[in-house]
Each structure stands twice: as C-alpha cells, then as structure tokens.
Scaffold this motif. Structure first.
Motif, PDB file in Angstrom:
ATOM      1  N   GLY A   1       2.764 -12.168 -25.309  1.00  0.00           N
ATOM      2  CA  GLY A   1       3.571 -12.942 -26.236  1.00  0.00           C
ATOM      3  C   GLY A   1       4.660 -12.093 -26.870  1.00  0.00           C
ATOM      4  N   ASP A   2       4.325 -10.863 -27.244  1.00  0.00           N
ATOM      5  CA  ASP A   2       5.308  -9.950 -27.831  1.00  0.00           C
ATOM      6  C   ASP A   2       6.375  -9.567 -26.807  1.00  0.00           C
ATOM      7  OD1 ASP A   2       3.937  -9.972 -30.224  1.00  0.00           O
ATOM      8  OD2 ASP A   2       2.871  -8.093 -29.842  1.00  0.00           O
ATOM      9  N   LEU A   3       5.945  -9.300 -25.583  1.00  0.00           N
ATOM     10  CA  LEU A   3       6.890  -8.904 -24.537  1.00  0.00           C
ATOM     11  C   LEU A   3       7.832 -10.061 -24.201  1.00  0.00           C
ATOM     12  CD1 LEU A   3       7.697  -6.613 -22.596  1.00  0.00           C
ATOM     13  CD2 LEU A   3       6.094  -7.583 -20.927  1.00  0.00           C
ATOM     14  N   ALA A   4       7.269 -11.272 -24.101  1.00  0.00           N
ATOM     15  CA  ALA A   4       8.108 -12.440 -23.819  1.00  0.00           C
ATOM     16  C   ALA A   4       9.108 -12.673 -24.942  1.00  0.00           C
ATOM     17  CB  ALA A   4       7.233 -13.680 -23.627  1.00  0.00           C
ATOM     18  N   ALA A   5       8.673 -12.511 -26.187  1.00  0.00           N
ATOM     19  CA  ALA A   5       9.570 -12.703 -27.327  1.00  0.00           C
ATOM     20  C   ALA A   5      10.723 -11.703 -27.274  1.00  0.00           C
ATOM     21  CB  ALA A   5       8.798 -12.557 -28.635  1.00  0.00           C
ATOM     22  N   ALA A   6      10.427 -10.454 -26.901  1.00  0.00           N
ATOM     23  CA  ALA A   6      11.480  -9.438 -26.816  1.00  0.00           C
ATOM     24  C   ALA A   6      12.459  -9.766 -25.693  1.00  0.00           C
ATOM     25  CB  ALA A   6      10.844  -8.071 -26.591  1.00  0.00           C
TER      26      ALA A   6
ATOM     27  N   TYR B   1       7.835 -19.119 -19.335  1.00  0.00           N
ATOM     28  CA  TYR B   1       9.284 -19.335 -19.334  1.00  0.00           C
ATOM     29  C   TYR B   1      10.025 -18.004 -19.210  1.00  0.00           C
ATOM     30  CZ  TYR B   1      13.821 -21.217 -20.864  1.00  0.00           C
ATOM     31  OH  TYR B   1      15.143 -21.588 -20.959  1.00  0.00           O
ATOM     32  N   ALA B   2       9.494 -16.961 -19.840  1.00  0.00           N
ATOM     33  CA  ALA B   2      10.113 -15.637 -19.719  1.00  0.00           C
ATOM     34  C   ALA B   2      10.131 -15.203 -18.256  1.00  0.00           C
ATOM     35  CB  ALA B   2       9.353 -14.620 -20.569  1.00  0.00           C
ATOM     36  N   HIS B   3       9.020 -15.403 -17.558  1.00  0.00           N
ATOM     37  CA  HIS B   3       8.966 -15.024 -16.147  1.00  0.00           C
ATOM     38  C   HIS B   3       9.901 -15.890 -15.312  1.00  0.00           C
ATOM     39  CE1 HIS B   3       7.304 -14.580 -12.034  1.00  0.00           C
ATOM     40  NE2 HIS B   3       7.135 -13.334 -12.432  1.00  0.00           N
TER      41      HIS B   3
ATOM     42  N   ARG C   1      20.718  -4.191 -15.214  1.00  0.00           N
ATOM     43  CA  ARG C   1      19.989  -5.116 -16.098  1.00  0.00           C
ATOM     44  C   ARG C   1      18.952  -5.927 -15.319  1.00  0.00           C
ATOM     45  NH1 ARG C   1      24.988  -7.039 -20.133  1.00  0.00           N
ATOM     46  NH2 ARG C   1      24.991  -5.081 -21.332  1.00  0.00           N
ATOM     47  N   LEU C   2      19.261  -6.229 -14.062  1.00  0.00           N
ATOM     48  CA  LEU C   2      18.264  -6.944 -13.256  1.00  0.00           C
ATOM     49  C   LEU C   2      17.094  -6.036 -12.900  1.00  0.00           C
ATOM     50  CD1 LEU C   2      20.307  -9.225 -13.244  1.00  0.00           C
ATOM     51  CD2 LEU C   2      19.754  -9.615 -10.834  1.00  0.00           C
ATOM     52  N   GLU C   3      17.340  -4.740 -12.787  1.00  0.00           N
ATOM     53  CA  GLU C   3      16.244  -3.797 -12.578  1.00  0.00           C
ATOM     54  C   GLU C   3      15.324  -3.819 -13.802  1.00  0.00           C
ATOM     55  OE1 GLU C   3      15.655  -0.165  -9.810  1.00  0.00           O
ATOM     56  OE2 GLU C   3      16.253  -2.245  -9.626  1.00  0.00           O
ATOM     57  N   LEU C   4      15.928  -3.831 -14.982  1.00  0.00           N
ATOM     58  CA  LEU C   4      15.152  -3.937 -16.223  1.00  0.00           C
ATOM     59  C   LEU C   4      14.359  -5.237 -16.244  1.00  0.00           C
ATOM     60  CD1 LEU C   4      14.405  -3.255 -19.178  1.00  0.00           C
ATOM     61  CD2 LEU C   4      16.606  -4.268 -19.858  1.00  0.00           C
ATOM     62  N   ALA C   5      15.039  -6.356 -15.944  1.00  0.00           N
ATOM     63  CA  ALA C   5      14.366  -7.649 -15.952  1.00  0.00           C
ATOM     64  C   ALA C   5      13.222  -7.682 -14.940  1.00  0.00           C
ATOM     65  CB  ALA C   5      15.371  -8.760 -15.653  1.00  0.00           C
ATOM     66  N   SER C   6      13.417  -7.060 -13.790  1.00  0.00           N
ATOM     67  CA  SER C   6      12.371  -7.035 -12.766  1.00  0.00           C
ATOM     68  C   SER C   6      11.130  -6.313 -13.262  1.00  0.00           C
ATOM     69  CB  SER C   6      12.888  -6.349 -11.498  1.00  0.00           C
ATOM     70  OG  SER C   6      13.932  -7.091 -10.907  1.00  0.00           O
ATOM     71  N   ALA C   7      11.336  -5.219 -14.000  1.00  0.00           N
ATOM     72  CA  ALA C   7      10.201  -4.477 -14.542  1.00  0.00           C
ATOM     73  C   ALA C   7       9.447  -5.313 -15.562  1.00  0.00           C
ATOM     74  CB  ALA C   7      10.680  -3.171 -15.171  1.00  0.00           C
ATOM     75  N   ILE C   8      10.174  -6.022 -16.412  1.00  0.00           N
ATOM     76  CA  ILE C   8       9.522  -6.897 -17.400  1.00  0.00           C
ATOM     77  C   ILE C   8       8.761  -8.000 -16.679  1.00  0.00           C
ATOM     78  CG2 ILE C   8       9.862  -8.424 -19.373  1.00  0.00           C
ATOM     79  CD1 ILE C   8      10.499  -5.434 -19.868  1.00  0.00           C
ATOM     80  N   GLY C   9       9.375  -8.573 -15.653  1.00  0.00           N
ATOM     81  CA  GLY C   9       8.707  -9.618 -14.881  1.00  0.00           C
ATOM     82  C   GLY C   9       7.435  -9.113 -14.220  1.00  0.00           C
ATOM     83  N   GLN C  10       7.464  -7.860 -13.750  1.00  0.00           N
ATOM     84  CA  GLN C  10       6.272  -7.286 -13.123  1.00  0.00           C
ATOM     85  C   GLN C  10       5.132  -7.168 -14.125  1.00  0.00           C
ATOM     86  OE1 GLN C  10       5.904  -6.162  -9.598  1.00  0.00           O
ATOM     87  NE2 GLN C  10       3.891  -6.622 -10.483  1.00  0.00           N
TER      88      GLN C  10
ATOM     89  N   LEU D   1       8.580  -1.100 -24.716  1.00  0.00           N
ATOM     90  CA  LEU D   1       7.525  -2.086 -24.945  1.00  0.00           C
ATOM     91  C   LEU D   1       6.742  -2.335 -23.660  1.00  0.00           C
ATOM     92  CD1 LEU D   1       6.113  -4.066 -26.816  1.00  0.00           C
ATOM     93  CD2 LEU D   1       7.931  -5.734 -26.333  1.00  0.00           C
ATOM     94  N   ALA D   2       7.443  -2.419 -22.538  1.00  0.00           N
ATOM     95  CA  ALA D   2       6.768  -2.622 -21.251  1.00  0.00           C
ATOM     96  C   ALA D   2       5.834  -1.452 -20.935  1.00  0.00           C
ATOM     97  CB  ALA D   2       7.803  -2.784 -20.142  1.00  0.00           C
ATOM     98  N   ALA D   3       6.251  -0.241 -21.307  1.00  0.00           N
ATOM     99  CA  ALA D   3       5.463   0.956 -21.004  1.00  0.00           C
ATOM    100  C   ALA D   3       4.181   1.032 -21.817  1.00  0.00           C
ATOM    101  CB  ALA D   3       6.304   2.207 -21.243  1.00  0.00           C
TER     102      ALA D   3
END
Length: 580
Positions: free
Chosen positions: A520-525, A457-459, A553-562, A495-497
């Motif tokens: 799970g931790d990354l998705a929760a964040a 769902y996070a992705h 913010r979408l650049e941030l979200a894209s990195a998390i999605g990656q 956290l992503a790093a």
C-alpha cells in the motif's frame, strides 16, 4: 533461484566487521553479544538512508560512552565506497547516507533478480508446520473460516520464500458430538432422498440444504438398507461417509481461493493409534502427570460441583492458569489429551509449529503451548496466531452466519461475487487479531480508499507505460542511463529496496499482513510520482520527445512493478495488467 542479500543485511555485515576490528585493536571489549545491533531506515528520511543503533546498545556493556563509540564507528562506515556520509546524531545513533550509484545498482539488482528479489535463506531449511483452517467438517466453508485460511496460506508461502521447509496441515475434527450430529442430520436427508417426508429439521441438527446431496449419495449407495435400522447400525458408517463428503466440499471451496494443504490429519486416527496414551506416558515419565482433583471452577459452589479424581497434566508448571485433565472420569480422553498427542506428532516432524486459530480458541493457547514445551523439552516452539472474526456486511446490515441455522453465506458465494483476488487481499489488510468488516460494496470500489484496487491499479499503470512506449516507437532495448534519476525518483528506489527487509520481518513475526501494508505504501508513492506529471508534463514517466529519460523512468517503473508482483504473489493475489 537467485538469492540477493538485502542492503540492510549487507550493512549489518559491514558494521559487524568494523566492531570486530575495534575488538582486535583493543578499542572495544571482546566477546560482547552483538545480537541487538540493528540496521534500519531512519524514522525521518531527511536524516539519511540507513541508521544503526550499534553504539547505543553496545556502549554500556563495553563500559564506554555511546557517542564516543559511535565516533569510532562512523568514520569507518564513511570510508566505504557505497557511503556518501556517516554522521553521529543525538546520544549516539549513526545515520548513513549512500551514494546515488548504490541505488542505481540496487535498481538493477531488482530487475536482475526478478521474482526472486526478496527471497532469502533466512529460514535455513528449518521444518515449520503451519496448521490452518481446521474447520469442523460439518458443512461447506463460510466467511467465518476465510480469514484464517488466507492468513495461514499467505504465511506458508512467505515462510517458503525465505527458506523454511513448510508443511501446510489441516486437522480434521472427525470425532466427537458435532460429527455425530452431522451423521444424524445426514441420515435424515438420506431418508428424505428415499422419498420420506421428514418435516421440520429437529432442533440441534444441521438444517442446511448442503446435506441434501449427501443424503442422495447415501441413498444411491445403500438404498433403503438403513432407513428403518437402529442408530447403532448406521451412525459410524454415516459419520465416516458424511465427513468424507464434507471434506471433499471443503477442499473444493478452499481451491477457489487457491488454497491447498499438504497433509490432512484426522482426530479419529490420533485416538485410534494410541498416540494419546503415548503422549501421556511421555509426560508421566517426566513427573508431569498425576491423579488429582481440579479446583472448584469459578462461579461454582461446592453444592453444585462434585470433586472427581482425574488424570492431570501439570500445565501450571509451564505458565498455564491451572493443571489440565488428560482423561475424563470414565477413562476416555479429553479433547486436550488428544490435542496434546496430535501436537506431539507434529513436533516429531517439525522444528517450529504455527497454529492459525479462531479467537474463540484463546482459552486453550496456554495449555497446548505448555504441552508442547513439556513433550519436546522446549526443542519445538509453538506460535499461535488468533484470528478475529470477519463481520460480513450487505447493504449496511450484518449477515448472520451459523451452520446450524443454514443461513450462512458460503465462501464460494463470496468468491463468485467479488473474486478471489479481492477476498485474499482484503483478508490481509488488517492485523489478524484486529476486528474486520468485509463490505461487499467497498471491497470492489475503484478508489484509493480500497487497498486492493489501489495496489493493482499501480501495477496496471506501470504495464500501460510499456504498451504506450511501444506505440510511441521508443526503443526500450537500449541501456537506460540511471544517472538521470533525480532525488524524488531515487526515493522510490529506496522504498522498493526495503522489500527484502519487510519480507524477512513479516516471516520472522509470522505476520503476512505486513506485505499488504508495505505494498500500500509503495503503491501510494508510485501514484504520487505519477500524479506529479499531471501538474508538470516534464515529470511524466513517458516523454515521447526524450527517449533517454523515458527509458530511465520506465526502468524505475519496471522495478516498482516487479516488487508489486512479488508481494502480491506472496499474498496469492494476481497482478492486474489492465483495470476494467
């Protein structure tokens, strides 16, 4: 392929260079082993971004005070362009806080590396053999095999990702009593396919309907040739044919989970090739094989136990509880003798061996590790991961499993009902040696309590941002101004790093479940940051009236999605772009 050094590896190199400088200056005793120096996230993020134990672990060997050594290291770290401050805490720990630009660069590195972010050469091309599943070829795959199959496959992918040369292997136990029973059960179904009424399946045979197609295939190929023949005429043939057909079924079942092996090794070939004799003679040449009598088994008395001279391997010299027989009193090989030979064959083409075994094999771990150590003079390490069984629940009631009863739930049935992604992810949501319940209702539940759903769902949420931004007419091709990220958003980058460090640690420990835990931790964040926008519209990722901040913010979200995609890829799970 892009290999990006993790920030932890970079700072470990910085610290190593500082320690080398201190040695040259005479401030640190030269030649001290630095292998225990670590760089890791601090337990409390308020203390900084990184922490090192360098002064704590080196001070005693350097005959100095930990804090005094830390006071020499910290200023040199603080002088680095990436570092905002480096402070000494407690008895000598060093906490490091990095400048915001460092995290901006790390976010860009994630996006630039893409699917390769987290990939490394940690394994240095070493040959590692991962043996997993290796279920007896007496029936289709069931959920008792599933967990080990997923753990082994995910581990193999993880090890490849960090630079090992991996061989995925399946050991086929096609010799022994259980395969003779399979042949007899297949002969029964063969007679049934010829029109004979066979009545109730005899006790001890495999009664499952899955052997009916085997019987039909044998009837089509041989007609009535073996219907009335003696067992010695057809047993070997039917054993070979039945095993081959069962292995075809097993490969098909595993393919439903996206699992494929590079090599299938047959127990019968190990026996017939003379490999067991070669392994025994190798051990004998080292003085590790002798003729002797085993101790009285526990729980037995001399009256009901007859001492028999056997060919024994000195496994007790290598930490085993007792010496182990390689040959039976009739001169045939023991299962251990054949297994030792098989492991020698694997070791001759590998640098490291990993076995994924069911917990019921726990009693054989020490003896086979002893054999590998003895046969390879310690050159090849064998790590055995024991997998606890999965308790399958339906309507709150355990589902009984057992090939002999013919009542087991097949892996194919479970995949058909809940899907490959759900099965694979769920099998990695607990440590392999911990008990697991697989509840059909819970694993498909759309809630934060279901880790499969929560990560996917996070992705999907991240993917939706890009669709909505496009609909809102926001230009995402312009360069994002990452200086607009605030401390809460930078915490997501931090956290992503950690992902490359998590990947390397999971590979080193042979524990792929660590990837699931981290995701799970990354998705929760991510969800927590998203939900802040529900209370404060200014915190939303997409602000139609502020395209600059939206791009950032979408650049941030894209990195998390990656990172989520990369982690799910290692687990063999797809990254959903929309949730139904």
């Amino acid at each position: 392929m892009v290999i990006v050094s993790s920030l932890y590896a970079r700072f470990a190199a910085y610290i190593d260079a500082i320690l080398a400088d201190l040695e040259r200056e005479g401030s640190l005793v030269p030649g001290i082993d630095r292998g225990t120096v670590a760089v890791e996230p601090p337990r409390d993020p308020a203390h900084g971004d990184l922490a090192t134990n360098a002064a704590m672990v080196l001070a005693k060997r350097a005959a100095t005070n930990p804090r005094a050594l830390a006071d020499q290291i910290a200023p040199r770290l603080a002088a680095l362009d990436e570092v905002a401050e480096a402070t000494v805490a407690g008895p000598g720990f060093i906490n490091i806080r990095l400048v915001p630009n460092f995290w901006h660069d790390e976010l860009r590195a994630i996006l630039a590396a893409g699917a390769d972010y987290g990939r490394s050469d940690f394994g240095r091309g070493l040959r590692i053999n991962v043996e997993y599943v290796s279920a007896n070829p007496t029936g289709p795959m069931h959920m008792g095999h599933c967990r080990g199959a997923v753990v082994g496959d995910a581990l193999a992918s993880l090890l490849e990702y960090v630079g090992y040369a991996v061989t995925r292997e399946y050991y086929v136990n096609d010799a022994g009593a259980q395969v003779d029973t399979l042949a007899r059960s297949a002969h029964l179904r063969y007679r049934e396919a010829l029109g004979e009424t066979i009545g109730a399946i005899p006790e001890g045979y495999y009664p499952g309907d899955y052997l009916k197609p085997v019987g039909e295939a044998l009837a089509a190929e041989y007609g009535s040739q073996y219907a009335k023949a003696s067992e010695e005429e057809w047993l070997g043939l039917f054993r070979t044919k039945a095993v081959a057909m069962m292995m075809d079924q097993i490969r098909s079942d595993l393919a439903l989970l996206g699992i494929h092996h590079d090599l299938f090794s047959l127990e019968s070939e190990v026996v017939e090739s003379g490999a067991a004799a070669r392994a025994m003679e190798t051990l004998r040449s080292k003085g590790l094989v002798y003729e002797g009598v085993l101790e009285v088994p526990k729980g037995k008395t001399p009256e009901d136990w007859e001492p028999v001279e056997l060919t024994l391997f000195r496994s007790s010299d290598f930490g085993d509880d007792q010496d182990r027989p390689m040959k039976k009193s009739d001169g045939s090989w023991t299962y251990f003798g054949v297994d030792a030979a098989y492991h020698l064959a694997k070791a001759e083409r590998s640098d490291i061996l990993v076995n994924i075994w069911g917990a019921d094999h726990s009693g054989t771990v020490k003896r086979i590790q002893a054999a590998v150590r003895a046969l390879t003079d310690g050159r090849v390490a064998l790590d055995v991961k024991l997998i606890q069984m999965v308790r399958l629940l339906r309507a709150g009631e355990p589902v009984k499993m057992g090939k002999r009863l013919g009542t087991f739930v097949t892996l194919a049935e479970v995949v058909e009902e809940v899907g490959r992604d759900v099965v694979r992810f769920t099998m990695l949501t607990r440590k392999a040696d911990a008990q697991m319940d697989f509840d059909f209702a819970k694993v498909v539940e759309a809630s934060k309590d279901n880790p499969v759903f929560y990560v996917q769902y996070a992705h999907a949420r991240i993917c939706s941002l890009h669709r909505r931004a496009k609909e809102a007419g926001i230009d995402l091709t312009a360069t994002a101004d990452l200086s607009l990220l605030d401390d809460e958003e930078l915490a997501l980058v931090k956290l992503a790093a950690q992902y490359p460090r998590v990947v390397a640690g999971a590979a080193e420990a042979h524990e792929p479940h660590r990837i699931a835990f981290y995701l799970g931790d990354l998705a929760a964040a991510l969800h927590a940051q998203w939900n802040k926008g529900n209370d404060d519209p200014a915190r939303r990722f997409l602000l139609a009236h502020n395209p600059d901040l939206t791009r950032t913010r979408l650049e941030l979200a894209s990195a998390i999605g990656q990172i989520v995609r990369n982690g799910l890829g290692l687990m063999g799970v797809s990254a959903a772009e929309e949730m139904q």
